[in-house]
Motif scaffolding. Structure first.
Motif, mmCIF file in Angstrom:
data_model
loop_
_atom_site.group_PDB
_atom_site.id
_atom_site.type_symbol
_atom_site.label_atom_id
_atom_site.label_comp_id
_atom_site.label_asym_id
_atom_site.label_seq_id
_atom_site.Cartn_x
_atom_site.Cartn_y
_atom_site.Cartn_z
ATOM 1 N N LEU A 271 -5.660 -5.148 3.749
ATOM 2 C CA LEU A 271 -5.394 -4.887 2.320
ATOM 3 C C LEU A 271 -3.969 -4.814 2.087
ATOM 4 C CD1 LEU A 271 -6.370 -4.478 -0.841
ATOM 5 C CD2 LEU A 271 -6.874 -2.169 -0.313
ATOM 6 N N THR A 272 -3.494 -5.375 1.040
ATOM 7 C CA THR A 272 -2.244 -5.183 0.397
ATOM 8 C C THR A 272 -2.471 -4.751 -1.035
ATOM 9 O OG1 THR A 272 -1.125 -6.749 1.970
ATOM 10 C CG2 THR A 272 -0.087 -6.289 -0.127
ATOM 11 N N VAL A 273 -1.894 -3.804 -1.435
ATOM 12 C CA VAL A 273 -2.049 -3.274 -2.795
ATOM 13 C C VAL A 273 -0.445 -3.101 -3.218
ATOM 14 C CG1 VAL A 273 -2.633 -1.239 -4.434
ATOM 15 C CG2 VAL A 273 -4.132 -1.735 -2.415
ATOM 16 N N SER A 274 -0.390 -3.840 -4.439
ATOM 17 C CA SER A 274 1.021 -3.962 -4.895
ATOM 18 C C SER A 274 1.278 -3.446 -6.345
ATOM 19 C CB SER A 274 1.810 -5.102 -4.478
ATOM 20 O OG SER A 274 1.188 -6.113 -4.999
ATOM 21 N N ALA A 275 2.269 -3.084 -6.902
ATOM 22 C CA ALA A 275 2.482 -2.850 -8.460
ATOM 23 C C ALA A 275 3.839 -2.939 -8.506
ATOM 24 C CB ALA A 275 1.888 -1.547 -8.803
ATOM 25 N N GLU A 276 4.310 -2.978 -9.958
ATOM 26 C CA GLU A 276 5.731 -2.771 -10.497
ATOM 27 C C GLU A 276 5.916 -1.200 -10.393
ATOM 28 O OE1 GLU A 276 6.528 -4.467 -14.131
ATOM 29 O OE2 GLU A 276 5.619 -6.552 -13.845
ATOM 30 N N ALA A 277 7.061 -0.688 -10.024
ATOM 31 C CA ALA A 277 7.263 0.588 -9.926
ATOM 32 C C ALA A 277 8.855 0.984 -10.134
ATOM 33 C CB ALA A 277 6.956 1.109 -8.487
ATOM 34 N N ARG A 278 9.020 2.052 -10.248
ATOM 35 C CA ARG A 278 10.511 2.610 -10.577
ATOM 36 C C ARG A 278 11.617 1.881 -9.676
ATOM 37 N NH1 ARG A 278 7.774 7.418 -10.916
ATOM 38 N NH2 ARG A 278 8.584 7.837 -9.023
ATOM 39 N N PRO A 279 12.581 1.714 -9.489
ATOM 40 C CA PRO A 279 13.508 1.628 -8.418
ATOM 41 C C PRO A 279 13.489 3.050 -7.670
ATOM 42 C CG PRO A 279 14.588 0.819 -10.392
ATOM 43 C CD PRO A 279 13.201 1.357 -10.813
ATOM 44 N N GLY A 280 13.597 2.754 -6.470
ATOM 45 C CA GLY A 280 13.692 3.838 -5.322
ATOM 46 C C GLY A 280 12.415 4.638 -5.098
ATOM 47 N N ALA B 209 -4.826 8.474 8.729
ATOM 48 C CA ALA B 209 -5.800 8.912 9.658
ATOM 49 C C ALA B 209 -7.023 7.985 9.766
ATOM 50 C CB ALA B 209 -6.142 10.365 9.403
ATOM 51 N N LEU B 210 -6.997 7.303 8.359
ATOM 52 C CA LEU B 210 -8.270 6.530 8.328
ATOM 53 C C LEU B 210 -8.156 5.057 8.636
ATOM 54 C CD1 LEU B 210 -9.007 7.877 4.652
ATOM 55 C CD2 LEU B 210 -10.297 8.288 6.481
ATOM 56 N N VAL B 211 -6.951 4.560 8.793
ATOM 57 C CA VAL B 211 -6.720 3.280 9.152
ATOM 58 C C VAL B 211 -5.851 2.845 10.441
ATOM 59 C CG1 VAL B 211 -6.523 2.329 6.800
ATOM 60 C CG2 VAL B 211 -4.603 3.089 7.896
ATOM 61 N N ASP B 212 -6.005 1.755 10.938
ATOM 62 C CA ASP B 212 -5.444 1.490 12.171
ATOM 63 C C ASP B 212 -3.796 1.128 12.080
ATOM 64 O OD1 ASP B 212 -7.547 1.642 13.999
ATOM 65 O OD2 ASP B 212 -8.502 0.049 12.821
ATOM 66 N N ASP B 213 -3.405 0.641 10.844
ATOM 67 C CA ASP B 213 -2.081 0.260 10.650
ATOM 68 C C ASP B 213 -2.031 0.681 9.151
ATOM 69 O OD1 ASP B 213 0.551 -0.661 11.145
ATOM 70 O OD2 ASP B 213 -0.065 -2.807 10.641
ATOM 71 N N LEU B 214 -0.527 1.105 8.747
ATOM 72 C CA LEU B 214 -0.099 1.613 7.311
ATOM 73 C C LEU B 214 1.204 1.368 7.522
ATOM 74 C CD1 LEU B 214 -0.435 3.002 4.846
ATOM 75 C CD2 LEU B 214 -0.301 5.394 6.092
ATOM 76 N N GLN B 215 1.569 0.503 6.396
ATOM 77 C CA GLN B 215 3.080 0.312 5.850
ATOM 78 C C GLN B 215 3.468 0.398 4.537
ATOM 79 O OE1 GLN B 215 4.371 -3.301 7.859
ATOM 80 N NE2 GLN B 215 3.600 -2.623 9.886
ATOM 81 N N TRP B 216 4.565 0.550 4.218
ATOM 82 C CA TRP B 216 4.993 0.694 3.013
ATOM 83 C C TRP B 216 6.230 -0.142 2.577
ATOM 84 C CZ3 TRP B 216 3.964 2.715 -1.862
ATOM 85 C CH2 TRP B 216 5.140 3.013 -2.635
ATOM 86 N N ALA B 217 6.387 -0.723 1.510
ATOM 87 C CA ALA B 217 7.581 -1.600 1.561
ATOM 88 C C ALA B 217 7.915 -1.684 -0.173
ATOM 89 C CB ALA B 217 7.439 -3.017 1.775
ATOM 90 N N GLU B 218 9.138 -1.657 -0.624
ATOM 91 C CA GLU B 218 9.672 -1.753 -1.936
ATOM 92 C C GLU B 218 10.687 -2.901 -1.817
ATOM 93 O OE1 GLU B 218 12.548 1.185 -2.985
ATOM 94 O OE2 GLU B 218 12.411 0.501 -5.015
ATOM 95 N N GLU B 219 10.461 -3.779 -2.632
ATOM 96 C CA GLU B 219 11.312 -4.964 -2.914
ATOM 97 C C GLU B 219 11.169 -5.639 -4.111
ATOM 98 O OE1 GLU B 219 10.094 -7.707 0.303
ATOM 99 O OE2 GLU B 219 8.103 -7.646 -0.178
ATOM 100 N N GLN B 220 12.103 -6.106 -4.881
ATOM 101 C CA GLN B 220 12.352 -6.824 -6.136
ATOM 102 C C GLN B 220 11.333 -6.147 -7.045
ATOM 103 O OE1 GLN B 220 10.982 -10.664 -4.808
ATOM 104 N NE2 GLN B 220 12.953 -11.127 -3.927
ATOM 105 N N GLY B 221 11.725 -4.744 -7.348
ATOM 106 C CA GLY B 221 10.934 -4.045 -8.420
ATOM 107 C C GLY B 221 9.518 -3.651 -8.154
ATOM 108 N N ARG B 222 8.878 -4.237 -6.958
ATOM 109 C CA ARG B 222 7.610 -3.951 -6.657
ATOM 110 C C ARG B 222 7.369 -2.947 -5.460
ATOM 111 N NH1 ARG B 222 4.075 -6.761 -9.231
ATOM 112 N NH2 ARG B 222 2.151 -6.562 -8.018
#
Length: 167
Positions: free
Chosen positions: A104-113, A128-141
């Motif tokens: 699952l990829t969940v994304s939204a517009e957010a404050r810079p930084g 603890a609930l998933v096998d892989d977890l990542q976070w990214a910020e790019e182009q205002g999302r």
């Protein structure tokens, strides 16, 4: 792009965002995409879709509970003001069903930084609930990517054939 990784290593289920309606993988699978208002009351729709897709992935009852809670937490990271606090009006959710589980990829517009509280309760619970977890910020999302693999030995996969357990 800034990326914070929480858990996992191997990537058995794709998490790259394909365009709406186009096959995501070489095997022709089409991602399931939901756009909901960026309000906590609508996350139940995403949890419902997660449950139905978890059945298709062959998740056990325990895995299903973990998956639905993980989906709720991933959405919550983008909606709670003490975490990221999305600034856009919509939350975009893209599910991908693969031979060994769900992404699952969940994304939204957010404050810079914007960044999650990686040491916080929500992030720790999600990790603890998933096998892989990542976070990214790019182009205002901002984006949270999670992967849950089914662990059941001989459980039918999405194509109906039995698969070996994932370790």
């Amino acid at each position: 792009m800034e990326r914070v990784s929480g858990v996992g290593g191997e990537d058995g289920v794709g998490t790259g965002a394909g365009r709406r309606g186009e096959a995501d993988d070489a095997d022709g699978r089409v991602p399931v995409t939901l756009s909901i208002p960026a309000e906590r009351d609508y996350v139940v729709l995403v949890r419902s879709a997660a449950g139905h897709l978890g059945v298709r992935a062959g998740f056990s009852m325990a895995e299903m509970g973990d998956w639905r809670l993980a989906v709720d937490e991933a959405c919550g990271l983008l909606l709670l003001p003490d975490e990221v606090d999305a600034t856009g009006e919509e939350l975009d959710c893209v599910f991908r069903l693969g031979p060994e589980g769900l992404a699952l990829t969940v994304s939204a517009e957010a404050r810079p930084g914007s960044k999650p509280q990686v040491g916080g309760f929500g992030w720790s619970l999600l990790a603890a609930l998933v096998d892989d977890l990542q976070w990214a910020e790019e182009q205002g999302r901002v984006r949270v990517d999670i992967v849950k693999r089914a662990a059941g030995e001989g459980v039918p996969g999405p194509d109906g054939t039995a698969r070996a357990g994932v370790r």
